[in-house]
Design an enzyme around this catalytic site. Structure first.
Site, mmCIF file in Angstrom:
data_model
loop_
_atom_site.group_PDB
_atom_site.id
_atom_site.type_symbol
_atom_site.label_atom_id
_atom_site.label_comp_id
_atom_site.label_asym_id
_atom_site.label_seq_id
_atom_site.Cartn_x
_atom_site.Cartn_y
_atom_site.Cartn_z
ATOM 1 N N CYS A 15 0.785 -1.240 -0.143
ATOM 2 C CA CYS A 15 -0.061 0.009 0.105
ATOM 3 C C CYS A 15 0.856 1.368 -0.047
ATOM 4 O O CYS A 15 0.348 2.464 0.112
ATOM 5 C CB CYS A 15 -1.046 0.129 1.176
ATOM 6 S SG CYS A 15 -2.276 -1.446 1.115
ATOM 7 N N HIS A 45 -2.284 8.262 6.154
ATOM 8 C CA HIS A 45 -2.806 7.044 5.522
ATOM 9 C C HIS A 45 -4.252 6.845 5.817
ATOM 10 O O HIS A 45 -5.039 6.469 5.152
ATOM 11 C CB HIS A 45 -1.858 6.088 6.109
ATOM 12 C CG HIS A 45 -1.873 4.754 5.546
ATOM 13 N ND1 HIS A 45 -1.748 4.365 4.077
ATOM 14 C CD2 HIS A 45 -2.559 3.573 5.867
ATOM 15 C CE1 HIS A 45 -2.162 3.043 3.857
ATOM 16 N NE2 HIS A 45 -2.539 2.435 4.896
ATOM 17 N N GLU A 60 -0.120 5.509 13.433
ATOM 18 C CA GLU A 60 0.200 6.780 12.458
ATOM 19 C C GLU A 60 0.038 8.193 13.531
ATOM 20 O O GLU A 60 0.819 9.011 13.483
ATOM 21 C CB GLU A 60 -0.960 6.712 11.534
ATOM 22 C CG GLU A 60 -0.627 7.919 10.462
ATOM 23 C CD GLU A 60 -1.630 7.774 9.498
ATOM 24 O OE1 GLU A 60 -1.139 8.667 8.489
ATOM 25 O OE2 GLU A 60 -2.598 7.208 9.471
ATOM 26 N N LYS A 116 -9.138 8.736 2.296
ATOM 27 C CA LYS A 116 -9.985 7.248 2.231
ATOM 28 C C LYS A 116 -11.343 7.379 2.838
ATOM 29 O O LYS A 116 -12.023 6.450 2.597
ATOM 30 C CB LYS A 116 -8.878 6.330 3.099
ATOM 31 C CG LYS A 116 -7.555 6.027 2.397
ATOM 32 C CD LYS A 116 -6.984 4.641 3.231
ATOM 33 C CE LYS A 116 -5.526 4.462 2.583
ATOM 34 N NZ LYS A 116 -4.398 5.689 2.685
ATOM 35 N N HIS A 146 -9.872 2.921 0.194
ATOM 36 C CA HIS A 146 -8.240 2.290 0.174
ATOM 37 C C HIS A 146 -7.901 1.724 -1.081
ATOM 38 O O HIS A 146 -8.631 0.298 -0.995
ATOM 39 C CB HIS A 146 -8.146 1.496 1.423
ATOM 40 C CG HIS A 146 -6.567 1.109 1.481
ATOM 41 N ND1 HIS A 146 -5.621 1.659 0.578
ATOM 42 C CD2 HIS A 146 -6.073 0.618 2.694
ATOM 43 C CE1 HIS A 146 -4.590 1.266 1.357
ATOM 44 N NE2 HIS A 146 -4.771 0.685 2.255
ATOM 45 N N PHE A 205 1.180 -3.435 4.283
ATOM 46 C CA PHE A 205 1.524 -4.882 4.468
ATOM 47 C C PHE A 205 2.943 -5.295 4.233
ATOM 48 O O PHE A 205 3.392 -4.824 3.232
ATOM 49 C CB PHE A 205 0.714 -5.827 3.738
ATOM 50 C CG PHE A 205 -0.939 -5.721 4.511
ATOM 51 C CD1 PHE A 205 -1.101 -4.983 5.651
ATOM 52 C CD2 PHE A 205 -1.952 -6.766 3.832
ATOM 53 C CE1 PHE A 205 -2.548 -5.135 6.102
ATOM 54 C CE2 PHE A 205 -3.197 -6.850 4.554
ATOM 55 C CZ PHE A 205 -3.474 -5.969 5.639
#
Length: 426
Positions: free
Chosen positions: A173, A313, A324, A345, A350, A409
């Protein structure tokens, strides 16, 4: 990454194909209005799945200018990339037909490649999953391209006539941030004069939905798709899958000024780190993201109090949002409490590898319009997420420097600093 020759790299063209509207004007209007493009999945019947919502692109390949042969040949993610790249090229005003094609390169990010095409073709060659030994004669002629994500870079290169460095970056991502960081370095070191860089993903397929269902990463809030994506909200319960593409034209500041080009922003700093910790887990202290932020800011030569906006994010999972928040505090200190932050998002979902580039497009447009896009659906902040997350409504303010971050990930943590090129002259 090193600073190369020290050449400054700027964005002179932007293309976006995202949920809620194709093109940068429609995309920005959605964000400025705080509207959401999340809905019940329509690309297939989602009834068997735990999470049945997504942020889909209303995409008509033929109407977007692709030929029947291109449509037949390319997976949906490749189609999105090509259409978006053409918009970026047109927006840049660069006379590509007059450029040295061997000095024009392409870098495309993607987390999951041709997922939709592979999913559909497996269903076809296995007769709906009934055949253990599949019959390859039923597959599309270009199935090999679906299996090699490098075909995305090739398709974009063919579309724009680029014969220079061409590559695909696949770092989960953070791919959409990392592709821009890599392309910037290619320009800094003088290996190309122009780079077409960005990312694309079209992962809304049964196999992807099933995978995220299995680890309960996506939201089961199927009764209210419009408000299902809730980053930093105490009631959030998973992210909303999305799709889309964003592509940029990057060139040196010197060449852009020489031709009188409109400059959206300078890619002033970039860094990436790995947490070497867990395939999907994150350390609560945000150490690795904080380090990426610190290095990107050092490369950009900006201090924490010079950051005007943070594009987070903000996936909408408790683990990410708290990680975060900790990273911002760790890297920015007390200034973290004074900087507006938001997650788009909440509006466009996402889109995995593509979203970093889509968020950079939002960051550049925020600088263009001096508007901080909001975090939609943020009504009840998580007490552990106590920064200024710009809830519900966009905010007008001067924006000269933006920090955009991503987490993926595999432990990837990336940060990009965009800055107004003339900031040092102000």
């Amino acid at each position: 990454m090193s600073g190369g020759t020290g050449r400054r790299v700027v964005i002179t063209g932007i293309g976006v194909t995202a949920p809620g509207g194709a093109g940068i004007k429609e995309f920005w209007q959605l964000l400025a209005d705080g509207r959401t493009a999340t809905r019940r999945i329509s690309l297939f019947d989602p009834a068997p799945f735990r999470s049945q919502v997504a942020a889909e692109v209303d995409f008509d390949a033929e109407a977007a200018g692709l030929t029947p042969q291109e449509i037949r040949r390319m997976d949906r993610a490749a189609q999105l990339a090509v259409v978006t790249a053409r918009e970026a090229v047109a927006d840049s005003g660069l006379p590509f037909e007059q450029l040295d094609p061997t000095r024009t390169g392409v870098t495309i990010g993607s987390a999951v490649g041709a997922t939709m095409g592979l999913d559909e073709e497996y269903c076809t060659v296995s007769d709906g999953g009934r055949l253990e030994l599949v019959d390859h004669t039923y597959a599309v002629p270009h199935l090999y391209d679906y299996m090699t994500p490098s075909s995305f870079a090739a398709e974009v290169a063919w579309a724009v006539g680029a014969e220079g460095p061409a590559s695909v970056v696949s770092t989960g991502c953070t791919s959409g941030l990392d592709s821009i960081g890599y392309a910037t370095e290619v320009l800094r070191e003088g290996a190309a004069d122009v780079m077409i860089a960005g990312a694309t993903d079209a992962p809304i397929s049964p196999i992807t939905v099933a995978c995220f269902d299995a680890i309960k990463a996506t939201t089961p809030r199927n009764d209210d798709p419009e408000h299902a994506s809730r980053p930093f909200d105490a009631s959030r319960n998973g992210f909303v899958l999305g799709e889309g593409s964003a592509v940029f034209v990057l060139e040196t500041a010197e060449s852009a000024r020489r031709r009188g080009a409109h400059i959206y922003a300078e890619v002033a700093g970039y860094a990436t780190r790995s947490n070497a910790f867990h395939m999907t887990g994150l350390r609560p202290d945000g150490k690795e993201m904080a380090e990426a932020i610190r290095v990107a800011m050092a490369q950009a030569r900006v201090n924490a109090d010079e950051i005007d906006y943070i594009n987070a994010h903000g996936s909408g999972t408790k683990q990410n949002d708290r990680h975060e928040t900790a990273a911002f505090k760790r890297s920015l200190g007390d200034a973290a409490y004074q900087i507006p932050v938001s997650s788009i998002k909440s509006m466009v979902g996402h889109s995995l590898g593509a979203v970093g580039s889509i968020e950079l497009a939002a960051s550049a447009l925020a600088m263009e319009h001096h508007v901080v896009p909001p975090t939609a659906n943020l009504h009840t902040p998580d007490p552990e997420c106590d920064l200024d997350y710009t809830p519900l409504t966009a905010r007008e303010q001067r924006i000269d420097t933006v920090l955009s971050v991503g987490s993926g990930f595999g432990g990837f943590q990336s940060a990009v600093v965009l800055a107004r090129p003339d900031r040092s002259e102000r």
